[in-house]
Motif scaffolding. Structure first.
Motif, PDB file in Angstrom:
ATOM      1  N   THR A 158       0.831  -1.216   0.000  1.00  0.00           N
ATOM      2  CA  THR A 158       0.000   0.000   0.000  1.00  0.00           C
ATOM      3  C   THR A 158       0.859   1.256   0.000  1.00  0.00           C
ATOM      4  N   TYR A 213      11.987   8.162   5.438  1.00  0.00           N
ATOM      5  CA  TYR A 213      10.956   7.709   6.375  1.00  0.00           C
ATOM      6  C   TYR A 213      10.003   6.730   5.694  1.00  0.00           C
ATOM      7  N   HIS A 264      -1.835  -5.403   9.172  1.00  0.00           N
ATOM      8  CA  HIS A 264      -0.547  -5.398   8.477  1.00  0.00           C
ATOM      9  C   HIS A 264      -0.688  -4.769   7.105  1.00  0.00           C
ATOM     10  N   THR A 265      -0.282  -3.526   6.977  1.00  0.00           N
ATOM     11  CA  THR A 265      -0.244  -2.896   5.669  1.00  0.00           C
ATOM     12  C   THR A 265       0.811  -1.808   5.734  1.00  0.00           C
ATOM     13  N   THR A 266       1.587  -1.681   4.665  1.00  0.00           N
ATOM     14  CA  THR A 266       2.776  -0.819   4.762  1.00  0.00           C
ATOM     15  C   THR A 266       2.438   0.662   4.822  1.00  0.00           C
ATOM     16  N   MET A 311       2.794   1.021  14.141  1.00  0.00           N
ATOM     17  CA  MET A 311       3.547  -0.231  14.063  1.00  0.00           C
ATOM     18  C   MET A 311       3.098  -1.241  15.117  1.00  0.00           C
ATOM     19  N   PRO A 363       2.135   3.761   8.653  1.00  0.00           N
ATOM     20  CA  PRO A 363       2.793   4.882   9.350  1.00  0.00           C
ATOM     21  C   PRO A 363       2.367   6.267   8.865  1.00  0.00           C
ATOM     22  N   ALA A 412       0.829  -2.722  12.555  1.00  0.00           N
ATOM     23  CA  ALA A 412       1.285  -3.067  11.210  1.00  0.00           C
ATOM     24  C   ALA A 412       2.397  -4.112  11.191  1.00  0.00           C
ATOM     25  N   THR A 413       3.097  -4.309  12.308  1.00  0.00           N
ATOM     26  CA  THR A 413       4.138  -5.333  12.295  1.00  0.00           C
ATOM     27  C   THR A 413       3.550  -6.728  12.433  1.00  0.00           C
ATOM     28  N   SER A 414       2.258  -6.811  12.712  1.00  0.00           N
ATOM     29  CA  SER A 414       1.654  -8.130  12.935  1.00  0.00           C
ATOM     30  C   SER A 414       1.313  -8.790  11.606  1.00  0.00           C
ATOM     31  N   LEU A 415       0.687  -9.949  11.670  1.00  0.00           N
ATOM     32  CA  LEU A 415       0.265 -10.657  10.456  1.00  0.00           C
ATOM     33  C   LEU A 415      -1.237 -10.554  10.265  1.00  0.00           C
ATOM     34  N   ASN A 442      12.576  -5.859  20.465  1.00  0.00           N
ATOM     35  CA  ASN A 442      11.926  -6.209  19.205  1.00  0.00           C
ATOM     36  C   ASN A 442      10.457  -5.839  19.195  1.00  0.00           C
ATOM     37  N   SER A 443       9.929  -5.432  20.348  1.00  0.00           N
ATOM     38  CA  SER A 443       8.496  -5.201  20.409  1.00  0.00           C
ATOM     39  C   SER A 443       8.153  -3.738  20.137  1.00  0.00           C
ATOM     40  N   PRO A 444       7.229  -3.495  19.203  1.00  0.00           N
ATOM     41  CA  PRO A 444       6.814  -2.119  18.947  1.00  0.00           C
ATOM     42  C   PRO A 444       6.205  -1.466  20.181  1.00  0.00           C
ATOM     43  N   LEU A 484       8.308  -2.800   7.811  1.00  0.00           N
ATOM     44  CA  LEU A 484       7.075  -3.568   8.000  1.00  0.00           C
ATOM     45  C   LEU A 484       7.102  -4.848   7.180  1.00  0.00           C
TER      46      LEU A 484
END
Lengths: 416, 489
Positions: free
Chosen positions: A226, A281, B254-256, B243, B259, B246-249, B158-160, A289
């Motif tokens: 996306t 960024y 989860h979508t880029t 995040m 942010p 978004a870092t999850s599955l 490692n955890s957001p 991600l």
């Protein structure tokens, strides 16, 4: 600004003309070399890369003008003729991009993949190969078939032509209003520019992600992200800013636009600095991600770019587009020093070539067919020549200062 | 630039005979006088809300987070929704004070103070959610990488969620320093006018500000440095909040694009909250000359812009759900409209995208009642956005046998409503003790961007006729300008 010549006009002749024509010739030689050397696919990939880059920078010109009007920016009124000039080049860039894509989509070659001979087009083979959406064909691909109502040749071309056509019309309107303003003065043309800019921003905002998905992301048609639209948007915006700054500095060094002071350069430098960080960024968010979630459909994109053929370039991309502008333009003095700013802009422009290179190459020629040689450098030079020629030609048609712009006085006395 | 400012720029201070002294007098009215009835009513309601919050949070700590409506499918609901909502609102202040400062938007000078205060209170509300999430708040120190005697316990870098702790605490500290630095000259002004104990208190708070040239130079320098530091922070906070998801599955999480999309949404909701507060403050405290129609319209334009950016992100998500061909992804987005939570989906897309499009009309942007109503709608829409992303994505997961609904308990509801009470209590107290408009910064604009200066220019007749007409036409929307005066200039 008593000594300001409100009719100063750029004269397009001499070295600028000769060199840009030579660069165009080099481009043609490189294309011929690529085809004769048997690197047709690589040549096409380079042509697509540079056509896209060329069109993006021209689009940024319109976007820059539109944002200046909508935000009622004062400082930029005295440089606005430069982005207007490259906005006027967009129709040519659009033609070149569509021509390259047409040629690349409609000419086929045979490749051997996993022992199987496949006849596929030079560009967009991942979704435009014959039989790829036909059930029962040996090329059939269910994932591509599912998105074929969007990714099919007629609709693809329709989108490209509509988007680029619309942007070109808006660009032409903005330059025309500005030219009329020179002649008749008053607020009427400014008001029209304001309205047209607002409409353009809406059209542009909603369509550019699709433009990037089509032209670049669909080269690897299984992959999706996306962020890809905004990532390309950031690249377009910052590379256009670098082009604007570079052109301004070179013109000033050649005795034109003497009203551009260090204060204007400082602002341009701040924009290049800030939006280089913004590009990073967006780039990093997409990368992190994908890397973190590690979903195969997505991470294959970065996997390919981490193959040994691409990995050094992958990190160089960050050095050129992030480390260089951030470290070199951090201080106030650097942003006000024309020479420093000039070289940083050249680095950023080369950096974004590399950024596009990394977007285009793995999905077209792949690791095996990748190269950095005559085709890459020659074709890039050719397009730089073409852009310079057309842009300077457009610039020479109007005076360099929009003399009746309501914010001109603010811009000429700009001080920070 | 001041003397060359174009006549077509709208005035940022209206009214005749505005002097430096009058600005001080006008703005310090609520600080130097006893509160009026309106304030007492507001404060009573708000502090009742704060008491409710205190009760609900204490109940949570006593009985544990089992008192919330969570179940094994929806293990994260109103708690995180409220947290993200408050953090989002907390973005506008720093955006106004830092980003608009870097972009030289002078109109920020009248609204930055209250917006920053609002930011700080919103981030406090968000932080309380972090603590109440833990269920055992005395364990909060484990979110910090401190040496401890229980062995090699160390935070999970490692955890957001741990990134969140760092991001928000940094953001809070920098926002607080920025706000307080900006307050120093104004606190000194109050000190100089006060007597007795008040004078002593404000004297300590003013850090010995003496108004010398050197002090002002340092003040300018530190403002710029803090703006530079705060700008990346504005982006980083909601980036990291996004995040968390978004870092999850999880499809829908989860979508880029998350942010920048979350950052745009945060600025969107933050400006809406500033609008909600400023429109009331302006009226009740009589700040019409300093927070003008231009300010209101500009904020509405930013709400329209960020709302549209959010709209592009929504459409991109739908498009990529189709384009990806992933059936889980596609179902998640369809479920927002055809599932049992269709009404929440409609609130999200309707309030945030459709309703804000009304702001394309100038008559809407310059109508105070409509602007206020729309700002409330945006606040509601943004709450539903987080609810939809979080609960509606979770409630129908990969296993249809575990599909479930989420029903909040009275504790969930009370923590949320109570947090609004906490927020308003703090804001109302702020209005009593500190100036709600940055006096020193507004004074900077008096000689260049005020109505009275612009009127002088018009009267001298050195401006273009069409530009003068353009300027006068723009004044018509102002409710604080005497229109009759302009008929014969």
């Amino acid at each position: 600004m008593k000594d300001l010549n409100y009719n100063q006009q750029f004269e397009f002749s001499g070295k600028a003309k000769t060199y840009s024509l030579i660069a165009i010739a080099i481009g043609f030689v490189a294309i011929a070399f690529g085809i004769l050397a048997g690197h047709t696919e690589r040549t096409f990939a380079n042509l697509l890369l540079m056509s896209y880059y060329f069109a993006s920078v021209c689009m940024q010109g319109i976007l820059f003008c539109a944002i200046q009007y909508v935000s009622q920016a004062g400082w930029s009124a005295s440089v606005i003729r430069i982005p207007q000039a490259y906005a006027k080049v967009l129709p040519y860039a659009a033609f070149v991009l569509i021509a390259v894509i047409t040629l690349g989509l409609l000419t086929n070659h045979t490749v051997v993949e996993e022992g199987k001979k496949i006849v596929e087009p030079y560009l967009y083979a991942h979704w435009a190969t014959k039989g790829i959406v036909v059930k029962g064909s040996e090329n059939y691909d269910a994932v591509i078939a599912a998105k074929s109502s969007y990714l099919n040749i007629p609709f693809f071309f329709a989108r490209l032509i509509i988007f680029l056509g619309l942007y070109s019309i808006f660009g032409a309107l903005l330059s025309r209003y500005s030219k009329n303003e020179d002649e008749v003065g008053g607020m009427a043309n400014y008001n029209k520019s304001f309205k047209i800019s607002a409409i353009f921003l809406v059209v542009f905002g909603f369509t550019t992600p699709l433009f990037a998905f089509d032209a670049i992301m669909s080269l690897e048609a299984h992959y999706y992200s996306t962020m890809f639209g905004w990532y390309n948007f950031a690249a377009m915006w910052v590379s256009g800013l670098a082009a604007l700054t570079l052109i301004t500095i070179i013109l000033r060094q050649n005795g034109y636009m003497t009203w551009i002071t260090d204060n204007h350069l400082h602002d341009l430098g701040k924009l290049v600095f800030a939006f280089s960080i913004f590009w990073t960024y967006v780039w990093f968010a997409q990368f992190l991600l994908t890397y973190y979630a590690n979903i195969p459909e997505e991470s294959v994109y970065f996997y390919k770019r981490w193959e040994p053929e691409f990995k050094p370039w992958f990190w160089l991309n960050i050095v050129l587009n992030f480390c260089a502008p951030v470290l070199l333009l951090m201080s106030r003095d650097a942003k006000r020093a024309a020479t420093v700013l000039k070289y940083v802009c050249i680095v950023v422009l080369c950096g974004h070539w590399l950024d596009y290179y990394l977007m285009v190459m793995p999905g077209t020629v792949g690791a095996a067919g990748r190269g950095f040689g005559i085709e890459e450098i020659g074709i890039a030079l050719g397009y730089v020549g073409l852009f310079t020629f057309l842009m300077l030609n457009a610039l020479s048609k109007t005076s360099l200062v929009p003399k009746n712009h309501p914010f001109l006085e603010e811009s000429l006395n700009h001080h920070i | 630039m001041s003397s060359h400012e174009s006549i077509i720029r709208e005035p940022l201070i209206t009214g005749d005979n505005i002097t430096y002294a009058k600005i001080t007098d006008d703005i310090l009215v609520p600080v130097e006088n006893m509160p009026n009835k309106a304030w007492w009513i507001g404060f009573t309601v708000a502090s009742a809300g704060a008491m409710l919050w205190l009760y609900a949070v204490s109940y949570t700590f006593w009985y544990g987070i089992g008192s919330w409506g969570l179940n094994k499918t929806v293990g994260w609901a109103w708690d995180i929704t409220g947290f993200v909502w408050w953090v989002g609102i907390g973005h506008a202040g720093t955006l106004i004070s830092a980003v608009l400062l870097l972009f030289r938007q002078n109109w920020r000078n009248s609204i930055n103070r209250s917006a920053e205060a609002m930011t700080i209170f919103a981030v406090i509300c968000a932080a309380t959610y972090v603590v109440s999430h833990m269920g055992r708040p005395w364990m909060a120190l484990y979110t910090l990488p401190l040496p401890n005697q229980y062995g090699s316990l160390w935070v999970n870098f490692n955890s957001p969620l741990i990134w969140d702790v760092f991001a928000i605490s940094t953001y809070f500290s920098v926002s607080l320093v920025f706000w307080y630095t900006g307050l120093l000259p104004d606190i000194a002004t109050i000190r100089d006018r006060a007597t007795g104990l008040r004078r002593k208190i404000y004297s300590v708070l003013s850090f010995g500000w003496n108004g010398s040239v050197k002090t002002w130079q340092r003040f300018e320098a530190v403002s710029l440095v803090l703006a530079g530091v705060a700008t990346p922070l504005v982006l980083s906070v909601h980036t990291i909040v996004s995040m968390d998801f978004a870092t999850s599955l999880e499809p829908g999480w989860h979508t880029t694009i998350f942010p920048p999309y979350f950052v745009a949404g945060a600025i969107f909701s933050g400006f809406a909250m500033v609008q909600t507060l400023m429109l009331v403050t302006r009226k009740v405290l009589g700040f019409e000359n300093y927070i003008t129609m231009f300010h209101i319209e500009s904020m509405n334009k930013i709400i329209l812009l960020t709302g549209s950016i959010v709209g592009v992100a929504y459409l991109t998500e739908f498009f990529i759900a189709y384009y990806s061909g992933g059936e889980y992804e596609q179902y998640t987005f369809l479920n927002r409209f055809i599932g049992p939570y269709w009404w929440a989906g409609c609130m999200m897309y309707g309030c945030n995208v459709l309703m804000t499009q009304l702001m394309w009309f100038k008559s809407v942007r310059t109508n105070i009642a409509l602007s206020w109503g729309l700002s409330i709608i945006v606040n509601i829409g943004m709450w539903f956005e987080r609810f939809v992303i979080i609960v509606v994505s979770l409630h129908r997961d990969f296993l249809p046998s575990s599909w479930a609904m989420f029903y909040p308990t009275w504790v969930d509801v009370s923590v949320f409503i109570g947090s609004i009470g906490v927020f308003f209590t703090l804001f109302l107290l702020f209005l009593r003790v500190l100036p709600a408009v940055a006096m020193a910064e507004v004074k900077l604009l008096l000689k260049s961007s005020s109505e009275q200066e612009k009127k002088k220019l018009l009267e001298q007749g050195h401006v273009g006729k069409e530009q003068a007409e353009f300027y006068k036409e723009n004044l018509i929307k102002y409710d604080s300008v005497e229109q009759a005066e302009y008929s014969n200039i």
